[in-house]
Motif scaffolding. Structure first.
Motif, PDB file in Angstrom:
ATOM      1  N   PHE A 114       0.934  -1.316  -0.012  1.00  0.00           N
ATOM      2  CA  PHE A 114      -0.016  -0.096  -0.083  1.00  0.00           C
ATOM      3  C   PHE A 114       0.812   1.172  -0.055  1.00  0.00           C
ATOM      4  O   PHE A 114       0.623   2.285  -1.028  1.00  0.00           O
ATOM      5  N   GLU A 115       1.643   1.361   0.777  1.00  0.00           N
ATOM      6  CA  GLU A 115       2.761   2.401   0.954  1.00  0.00           C
ATOM      7  C   GLU A 115       3.542   2.563  -0.350  1.00  0.00           C
ATOM      8  O   GLU A 115       3.748   3.613  -0.757  1.00  0.00           O
ATOM      9  N   GLN A 116       4.076   1.288  -1.068  1.00  0.00           N
ATOM     10  CA  GLN A 116       4.724   1.564  -2.194  1.00  0.00           C
ATOM     11  C   GLN A 116       3.836   2.021  -3.383  1.00  0.00           C
ATOM     12  O   GLN A 116       4.206   3.053  -4.183  1.00  0.00           O
ATOM     13  N   VAL A 117       2.743   1.664  -3.551  1.00  0.00           N
ATOM     14  CA  VAL A 117       1.579   2.096  -4.497  1.00  0.00           C
ATOM     15  C   VAL A 117       1.421   3.731  -4.251  1.00  0.00           C
ATOM     16  O   VAL A 117       1.417   4.493  -5.231  1.00  0.00           O
ATOM     17  N   ARG A 118       1.312   4.055  -2.841  1.00  0.00           N
ATOM     18  CA  ARG A 118       1.032   5.523  -2.517  1.00  0.00           C
ATOM     19  C   ARG A 118       2.326   6.324  -3.038  1.00  0.00           C
ATOM     20  O   ARG A 118       2.177   7.252  -3.594  1.00  0.00           O
TER      21      ARG A 118
END
Length: 130
Positions: A114-118
């Protein structure tokens, strides 16, 4: 941009599902010594949107572990029958701890993605502003 939002939707559904799983595991651990308590579990299934699988998951209904409950002898227990036995819990602490670790790691993996996509979407916006 829809790829980013759909990826975030899939990842957040995984985090929600593992959070629900952890709640049931914690209830099981809290009730390990509760007479007559049956272990709760949930299963995940693929979410369907517009007749197609979206990649997201949703939690199914809570299921109770079937089978005979262990009979425990304690004639002083208030729930004991005339022979001194009462029904125990079918929760096994080792199993619950292993399931909790698995759910925690799955939650953390979804969170990292999730953090990587954000971050990727923020960098894309930064490039588009130039």
């Amino acid at each position: 941009m829809t790829e980013f939002s759909s990826a975030l939707s899939v990842l957040s559904s995984g985090m929600r599902g593992q959070g629900q799983r952890l709640r049931h595991i914690s209830e099981n651990i809290a009730n390990v010594d509760t007479p007559g308590y049956r272990r709760k579990t949930i299963e995940f299934r693929a979410a369907v949107e517009d007749g197609r699988r979206s990649g997201a998951i949703e939690a199914g209904p809570v299921q109770l572990k079937r089978g005979d409950l262990p009979r425990i002898y304690d004639s002083a227990h208030p729930m004991a029958d005339a022979e001194g036995y009462y029904d125990g819990s079918n929760v096994e602490l080792v199993t619950e701890l292993a399931d909790a670790r698995e759910a925690q790691r799955s939650y953390e993996a979804n969170l990292k993605m999730f953090e990587q996509v954000r971050r990727m979407s923020a960098e894309l916006f930064g490039l588009l502003k130039r």
